[in-house]
Write an enzyme that holds these catalytic residues in place. Sequence first.
Site, short mmCIF file in Angstrom:
data_model
loop_
_atom_site.label_atom_id
_atom_site.label_comp_id
_atom_site.label_asym_id
_atom_site.label_seq_id
_atom_site.Cartn_x
_atom_site.Cartn_y
_atom_site.Cartn_z
N GLY A 63 0.78 -1.23 0.00
CA GLY A 63 0.00 0.00 0.00
C GLY A 63 0.81 1.28 0.00
O GLY A 63 1.96 1.34 -0.43
N THR A 64 0.18 2.33 0.50
CA THR A 64 0.77 3.66 0.50
C THR A 64 2.12 3.70 1.19
O THR A 64 3.09 4.25 0.67
CB THR A 64 -0.19 4.65 1.18
OG1 THR A 64 -1.39 4.75 0.42
CG2 THR A 64 0.44 6.03 1.30
N VAL A 256 -4.58 30.22 2.06
CA VAL A 256 -4.36 30.19 0.62
C VAL A 256 -5.69 30.38 -0.10
O VAL A 256 -6.67 29.69 0.19
CB VAL A 256 -3.71 28.86 0.19
CG1 VAL A 256 -3.61 28.77 -1.33
CG2 VAL A 256 -2.33 28.72 0.83
N HIS A 459 26.52 5.16 28.44
CA HIS A 459 27.19 6.45 28.21
C HIS A 459 28.39 6.23 27.29
O HIS A 459 29.14 5.27 27.47
CB HIS A 459 27.67 7.03 29.54
CG HIS A 459 28.50 8.27 29.40
ND1 HIS A 459 27.94 9.51 29.13
CD2 HIS A 459 29.86 8.46 29.46
CE1 HIS A 459 28.90 10.40 29.06
NE2 HIS A 459 30.07 9.79 29.25
#
Length: 480
Positions: A63-64, A256, A459
């Site tokens: 799909g998309t 717009v 870290h």
Amino acid sequence: MGRMGAEDPAGIAGGISTSTLKSMPDDFDVLILGGGMGGYPAAIRAAQLGLKVALVESDKLGGTCLHVGCIPTKVLLESSELYHRVSARGPEFGVDADKVRFDYARIAARRDAVVGQLYKGVQFLMKKNKIEIVEGSGRLRDRGSIEVGAKQIKANNLIVATGSTVRTLPGLEFDGKFIISSDHATLADTIPESICIIGAGAVGVEFATLYNQLGVKVTLLEALDRLVPLEDEDISKEMLSAFKKAGIDCRLGVKVKGAKKSRDGVSVDTEQGEVWARQLLVAVGRAPRSKDIGLEQLGVTTHSNGFIKVDEWMRTSAESVHAIGDVVGGYLLAHAASHEGMTAVEDIAGQRVAPMEQELVTRCTYSHPQIASVGLTEKQAKEKGHEVRIGKFPFTALGRAIIHGETGGFVKIVADAKTGQMMGAHIVGPEATELIAEPALTQLFQGDAWELGRNIHPHPTLSEAVMEAALAVDGHAIHI
């Protein structure tokens, strides 16, 4: 439902055509309409649960998201980020590369190759799980069948997963050349010299990032008073600052009125004057694919905007009919659709794990800087009546961020002041889309900010910013 329409000489995942439907021996347990990021994971989960499943798809599986959305746009952004980092910031890192340039045709070729590789993977998964793929446009006939062409496929349960399509504004019809949608922009093999983008949501700011990093002059118009208006207000402020620094012309509160095409570009008419660019990209959201698929005759209720109404188990108002993904609204995100699909199938199989909860959906935007969030914003938490405590930690104080050369942005944790429970997390900065997974897990477990902060983080890593922000809720952050 997919919209690409490219050929598949070998046949989609061993799929069957409408001409062979007469030979199907029995009804299916589950029949899914749409094979996008909601439909095909739902089919796999159904097969895992021992259900006999078929999937109807008029185009390409995935799909998309796979073909014109999540995947190809992120391939493009990966290339633009690499080019920008080397060309603009190489000397800062002691890397001098003469005549750094990009070849957009090759960027587009890599985009297509990545999509092709993943598409083959989806096809393989359909075969592996013995899922029947029915090629063609489907329409709901009744609560136990779907029509594909002149044929009828029967099942005990139906799942609607038809997705969504791009929207535009009145008078701004897409022509694929001067006025384009995100689909056109994603699949283009060239880029313009300048572009005007209407809409500063996730799609708008991602394309603004892509074009800006490749040297395109970008004007970004937003009708509301801030960028990414669905995010926490602090995130919006940080994005505006970052975009202005990057040279993107951001205009907020702009309505717009229309646009005029000429031989060499588009003139966009706004209440604050005209904006000219070679192309106009309209990125104002998506509309559900719920029309003309037979919902009315089944008694499936929709909202006024066309999205299908569902409960927390993705059930519609019609018995034995579920709906998932973009067509039901909520967060129109691929991972939300996938989760909804699994929720629906588990409900059908009587093996419910947990209902769908929108507040557990992570939201990720792959702009520069990246944005990621989960749960409630500070404003939403207060509107729900919570007294809140905020923990915030800037990347500028983090060793790994300094090493990485990306010190803009922060992590923000929203917690309940009385209980300490984390209600939301919001990140803007380097690798935000990766960092959100840990707060999302905390959200799932209804954990406290204190617990997130006391988790020992390695870290030097960017994840320490999450730890410090969580500790900051109680005033215990170490490095600020």
